[in-house]
Design a protein around this motif. Structure first.
Motif, PDB file in Angstrom:
ATOM      1  N   LEU A  22       0.808  -1.279   0.167  1.00 52.51           N
ATOM      2  CA  LEU A  22      -0.091  -0.023  -0.076  1.00 52.51           C
ATOM      3  C   LEU A  22       0.702   1.281  -0.187  1.00 52.51           C
ATOM      4  CD1 LEU A  22      -2.508   1.614   0.306  1.00 52.51           C
ATOM      5  CD2 LEU A  22      -2.676   1.092   2.642  1.00 52.51           C
ATOM      6  N   LEU A  69      -6.089  11.098  -4.462  1.00 48.71           N
ATOM      7  CA  LEU A  69      -6.732   9.597  -3.894  1.00 48.71           C
ATOM      8  C   LEU A  69      -7.921   9.501  -4.611  1.00 48.71           C
ATOM      9  CD1 LEU A  69      -5.632   9.954  -0.202  1.00 48.71           C
ATOM     10  CD2 LEU A  69      -4.402   8.852  -1.993  1.00 48.71           C
ATOM     11  N   ARG A  91      -9.649   4.034   4.768  1.00 48.20           N
ATOM     12  CA  ARG A  91      -9.548   5.361   4.182  1.00 48.20           C
ATOM     13  C   ARG A  91      -9.087   6.579   4.821  1.00 48.20           C
ATOM     14  NH1 ARG A  91     -13.910   7.964  -0.227  1.00 48.20           N
ATOM     15  NH2 ARG A  91     -13.136  10.191  -0.116  1.00 48.20           N
ATOM     16  N   CYS A 138     -12.201   1.524   0.168  1.00 48.86           N
ATOM     17  CA  CYS A 138     -11.596   1.539   1.658  1.00 48.86           C
ATOM     18  C   CYS A 138     -12.178   1.821   2.882  1.00 48.86           C
ATOM     19  CB  CYS A 138     -10.252   2.569   1.563  1.00 48.86           C
ATOM     20  SG  CYS A 138      -9.068   2.014   0.453  1.00 48.86           S
ATOM     21  N   ILE A 184      -5.351   6.318   5.356  1.00 46.28           N
ATOM     22  CA  ILE A 184      -4.553   6.638   4.290  1.00 46.28           C
ATOM     23  C   ILE A 184      -4.560   8.100   4.364  1.00 46.28           C
ATOM     24  CG2 ILE A 184      -4.467   6.912   1.792  1.00 46.28           C
ATOM     25  CD1 ILE A 184      -5.698   3.951   1.966  1.00 46.28           C
ATOM     26  N   PHE A 194     -10.744   7.174  -4.583  1.00 45.34           N
ATOM     27  CA  PHE A 194     -11.719   6.082  -3.937  1.00 45.34           C
ATOM     28  C   PHE A 194     -12.503   5.846  -4.754  1.00 45.34           C
ATOM     29  CE2 PHE A 194      -9.546   8.428  -0.471  1.00 45.34           C
ATOM     30  CZ  PHE A 194      -8.806   7.388   0.027  1.00 45.34           C
ATOM     31  N   SER A 228       3.342   2.183  -2.818  1.00 46.62           N
ATOM     32  CA  SER A 228       2.709   2.266  -4.089  1.00 46.62           C
ATOM     33  C   SER A 228       2.107   3.570  -3.975  1.00 46.62           C
ATOM     34  CB  SER A 228       1.631   1.192  -4.498  1.00 46.62           C
ATOM     35  OG  SER A 228       1.866  -0.187  -4.356  1.00 46.62           O
ATOM     36  N   LEU A 229       1.626   3.916  -2.992  1.00 45.29           N
ATOM     37  CA  LEU A 229       1.162   5.576  -2.692  1.00 45.29           C
ATOM     38  C   LEU A 229       2.150   6.579  -2.895  1.00 45.29           C
ATOM     39  CD1 LEU A 229      -1.049   7.757  -1.629  1.00 45.29           C
ATOM     40  CD2 LEU A 229       0.064   7.138   0.534  1.00 45.29           C
ATOM     41  N   PHE A 289      -3.716   8.182  -7.350  1.00 47.40           N
ATOM     42  CA  PHE A 289      -3.588   6.814  -6.863  1.00 47.40           C
ATOM     43  C   PHE A 289      -4.972   6.294  -6.701  1.00 47.40           C
ATOM     44  CE2 PHE A 289      -2.510   4.183  -2.576  1.00 47.40           C
ATOM     45  CZ  PHE A 289      -2.117   3.111  -3.591  1.00 47.40           C
ATOM     46  N   ASP A 290      -5.233   5.083  -7.374  1.00 43.72           N
ATOM     47  CA  ASP A 290      -6.639   4.524  -7.462  1.00 43.72           C
ATOM     48  C   ASP A 290      -6.527   3.407  -6.080  1.00 43.72           C
ATOM     49  OD1 ASP A 290      -7.610   5.887  -9.744  1.00 43.72           O
ATOM     50  OD2 ASP A 290      -6.201   4.633 -10.834  1.00 43.72           O
ATOM     51  N   LEU A 291      -7.673   3.313  -5.492  1.00 41.63           N
ATOM     52  CA  LEU A 291      -8.164   2.336  -4.528  1.00 41.63           C
ATOM     53  C   LEU A 291      -9.607   2.124  -4.441  1.00 41.63           C
ATOM     54  CD1 LEU A 291      -6.606   5.255  -2.626  1.00 41.63           C
ATOM     55  CD2 LEU A 291      -5.747   3.121  -1.571  1.00 41.63           C
ATOM     56  N   SER A 292      -9.845   0.952  -3.711  1.00 39.94           N
ATOM     57  CA  SER A 292     -11.250   0.593  -3.454  1.00 39.94           C
ATOM     58  C   SER A 292     -11.811   1.651  -2.599  1.00 39.94           C
ATOM     59  CB  SER A 292     -11.266  -0.498  -2.765  1.00 39.94           C
ATOM     60  OG  SER A 292     -10.794  -0.714  -1.487  1.00 39.94           O
TER      61      SER A 292
END
Length: 317
Positions: free
Chosen positions: A181, A259, A243, A200, A246, A261, A184-185, A195-198
């Protein structure tokens, strides 16, 4: 008392942080067993390095017998980086290797075996996980570590090996510059891309790798009492949606990154709530986290992404 420690996984995040702490100890000599392809850790005066195929039991056993350790710390594992390790390779590395090192510990009188498991061995709970909770995970990495966790406890009981099973929850810090995590961030920030995330929204327990390494060190310094085997969770003990964690780190670092999300769901095997009950670590080891997670990420950024502009946050909790 002088400590002679064999360490596996010395090129990984946790092993790297353990070696940083060991370098400050005049009473400790470490033999780091590294795969031929592993990164070389920082040059430390009290650390020896042996390049060896960790699955070559005969060669590894010879090194262990020659070194005569007082402790074997088994950190080496696979399965948490991308691309994901093949399922059956998880068993070959995470299960077979752990059992093999426990067996080697049984050859050395008085040698304690410290097995680094993971908080992912626990199933989906709605409260912090206790060491007495059942291991019910279907997470591939968690399942492989749970199998090893059970087997080394059985072997330790059968062959009277002093054993500590440590179950760290999520951590980051120096050395975590690959595909997990926070590495990569920081990489996305250094490239100036979003930066692509779920979404979170799942609750996670994140800690500094330095603190987890301190837990390992405390286990070496405080050997088992009358109890031959013990199990200890290591984590922050804080329950926050990922979330929030982060966003807090990004804010403390003053990190310039977008970010993104989205509504992508978790893998079916990912628990929605995974937090450590750390009261046992406090009671048995005198351990609690002291290092601010954002500062651990700042250290990582300063070393691995030196061109990235970041603000140093408060170091201690």
């Amino acid at each position: 008392m002088s400590h002679r420690v064999i360490l596996t996984g010395g090129s990984g995040t946790l092993g790297r942080n353990f070696l940083e702490l060991a370098a400050r100890r005049m009473d400790m000599c470490v033999l780091a067993l590294l795969r031929p392809e592993s990164r070389i850790p920082t040059d430390l005066s009290n650390v020896q390095v042996a390049r060896v195929d960790l699955l070559d039991t005969e060669s590894v056993e010879r090194l262990v017998r020659e070194f005569e350790p007082t402790s074997i710390v088994h950190c080496a594992a696979t399965g948490m980086e991308f691309p994901r390790t093949r399922w059956f390779d998880l068993v070959r590395v995470n299960v077979n290797m752990a059992v093999s090192f426990c067996e080697m510990g049984s050859f050395i009188p008085g040698c304690q075996f410290l097995f680094v498991s993971t908080g992912l061995v626990y199933g989906n709970l709605d409260r912090p996980a206790r060491e007495s909770d059942h291991l019910e995970t279907t997470h591939p990495y968690g399942a492989s570590k749970a199998a090893a966790d059970i087997l080394v406890r059985s072997a330790a009981a059968e062959f009277e090996v002093p054993l500590t099973v440590l179950r760290p929850f999520s951590f980051t810090g120096l050395g975590d510059d690959r595909t997990r995590l926070f590495g990569s961030l920081l990489r996305a920030a250094s490239h100036g891309v979003p930066f692509d995330l779920s979404a979170c929204e799942h609750v996670r327990d994140h800690c500094s790798a330095r603190d987890i390494a301190r837990g390992i060190m405390a286990s070496i310094d405080r050997p088992n009492g009358p109890e031959l085997a013990r199990v200890v969770n290591l984590g922050s003990g804080l329950d926050e949606p990922l979330r929030n964690i982060i966003e807090s780190v990004v804010k403390q670092l003053g990190l310039d990154i977008h970010l993104r999300f989205d509504a992508r769901g978790l893998r079916r095997s990912e628990p929605l709530y995974l937090v450590a009950d750390i009261s046992r670590a406090d009671r048995l080891l005198g351990w609690r986290p002291t290092h601010n997670l954002a500062h651990a990420v700042w250290e990582l950024a300063s070393e691995a992404f030196p061109d990235l502009r970041v603000t140093e946050p408060t170091e201690h909790l």
